[in-house]
Write an enzyme that holds these catalytic residues in place. Structure first.
Site, PDB file in Angstrom:
ATOM      1  N   GLU A 171      28.860 107.001  92.875  1.00 46.45           N
ATOM      2  CA  GLU A 171      28.265 108.334  92.870  1.00 46.45           C
ATOM      3  C   GLU A 171      27.132 108.488  93.880  1.00 46.45           C
ATOM      4  O   GLU A 171      27.098 109.466  94.627  1.00 46.45           O
ATOM      5  CB  GLU A 171      27.739 108.674  91.470  1.00 46.45           C
ATOM      6  CG  GLU A 171      28.825 108.906  90.441  1.00 46.45           C
ATOM      7  CD  GLU A 171      29.647 110.139  90.739  1.00 46.45           C
ATOM      8  OE1 GLU A 171      29.151 111.037  91.446  1.00 46.45           O
ATOM      9  OE2 GLU A 171      30.786 110.213  90.261  1.00 46.45           O
ATOM     10  N   THR A 172      26.185 107.568  93.890  1.00 43.26           N
ATOM     11  CA  THR A 172      24.975 107.770  94.708  1.00 43.26           C
ATOM     12  C   THR A 172      24.505 106.516  95.427  1.00 43.26           C
ATOM     13  O   THR A 172      23.389 106.506  95.954  1.00 43.26           O
ATOM     14  CB  THR A 172      23.796 108.278  93.844  1.00 43.26           C
ATOM     15  OG1 THR A 172      23.460 107.276  92.874  1.00 43.26           O
ATOM     16  CG2 THR A 172      24.141 109.583  93.151  1.00 43.26           C
TER      17      THR A 172
END
Length: 385
Positions: free
Chosen positions: A181-182
């Protein structure tokens, strides 16, 4: 889930339309080049006022005003006179107890993001993205990412251990989600969340109700957690924090895992607990398998329905000449995963279990869930636990 700047990322829009509303809607992160060898990034946290020693019901009693000295007698700015936003404000006053002048003051400072509007207006179908499973996997499962995942584990080991004990979710899968995700907080998004949600609600007519619901949940979050609504930044569609939760997922699954009185998705400790809670509430089987490579005795598997949406029994797979190569398996239905490789057209066979399906509740994509699984396993192997 950041603003696409290349053809691969633009193609994620089609996936976004299908899967938005879980946590993150797409695993693409092309907005920021990830060329640094550093394993950490200074995260710009939202402005949070100290939370009063009161429950949420008492917090709401502040006359409907949230954080920030915002007040106006009418809606001005980029969305002045917009009937949809005025209707939203009226509903928030009537049903959620917000102060009208406070909301006028907040939304008068919200900006219409032309880049977000252009994204939703795009109808391209991903003509230039890397094709196939191998290309997708290789964007995320890299030596550099595995090392960063190991560093994140080492830096947050007590919280990961407690999350595993409390929710029954292995630490490596929490790490796998945050990595895809990040990149463990390295690329959290550059859009003000309120700008992204408001623009999306108004320009994306097909999904307007969805984004107005998310905007409502966002405003409720900033009030209950004492955040300045103009402060938090996230993805182009309003996903937030290390795990890229949409605001509705915040209300369903976010936890205050470090005990400071605030559920803060930009805090890695709260994010660890929140991702684990998300998986647990979606039925994670403690100790169960996720996915294993399959051995096949024929090519039948390549011509039948596959993926997380299709359920089989082990006897069904056996009749197709498919069996897991190893592992103890898990109870319940299984999924035949035939991951297409390019250019040879071979479909790489896997058997997915209940926990694989649980990962797809985070993002409705076979490739996504398998990438989380492989990244998680690679990190665990390097950690040696």
């Amino acid at each position: 889930m950041y603003l696409p700047r290349n053809s691969f990322a633009r193609g994620a829009v089609a996936l976004l339309a299908l899967s938005l509303g879980a946590c993150s809607s797409t695993p693409e992160k092309p907005e920021t080049a990830d060329n640094s060898s550093s394993s950490q990034q200074v995260v710009q946290k939202p402005v949070v006022q100290p939370k009063p020693k009161a429950d949420q019901a008492q917090v709401v009693s502040y006359g409907g005003k949230g954080v920030g000295h915002y007040s106006a007698g009418a809606l001005s700015g980029d969305f002045a006179g917009n009937s949809s936003l005025l209707g939203f404000i009226d509903n928030m006053v009537r049903t959620q107890g917000f102060d009208r002048n406070y909301l006028y003051g907040v939304f008068s400072q919200v900006r219409n993001r032309d880049d977000v509007a252009r994204l939703w207006a795009s109808t391209s179908s991903d003509p230039g993205s890397p094709k196939g499973w191998n290309a997708y996997r290789d964007r995320f499962v890299t030596a550099a990412n595995v090392q960063r995942g190991v560093a994140f584990w080492q830096q947050n080991a007590p919280y990961l251990q407690r999350a595993q004990q409390q929710y029954g979710v292995p630490a490596e899968y929490i790490i796998g989600i945050m990595g895809v995700e990040t990149r463990w907080g390295r690329i959290l998004g550059k859009h003000r969340v309120i700008d992204a949600l408001t623009t999306s609600a108004i320009v994306n007519q097909r999904r307007s109700k969805f984004f107005f619901d998310e905007l409502k949940n966002y405003m409720l979050m900033t009030r209950s957690e004492r955040m300045d609504p103009l402060s938090p930044k996230g993805s182009f569609a309003g996903a937030m924090g290390y795990g890229q939760f949409m605001p509705s997922s915040f209300h369903g699954y976010a936890v205050d895992f470090d005990g400071d009185g605030v559920r803060d998705l930009w805090n890695p400790h709260d994010a660890i607990g929140s991702v684990a809670n998300y998986f647990a509430k979606h039925g994670w089987q403690q100790g169960g398998e996720v996915a294993v490579p399959a051995q096949v005795s024929s090519n039948t598997y390549a011509n039948v329905p596959d993926g997380f949406k299709v359920k089989y029994s082990m006897s069904d797979l056996s009749r197709m000449g498919v069996a897991p190569k190893y592992g103890k398996g898990s109870s319940g239905p299984v999924h035949l995963l035939a991951l297409s490789t390019v250019p040879n057209g071979y479909k790489e066979p896997w058997v997915g279990y209940k926990n694989f399906y649980v990962i797809t509740r985070y993002n409705h994509s076979n490739y996504y869930a398998m990438t989380v699984h492989l990244l998680a396993q690679a990190v665990r192997e390097r950690v040696g636990k």
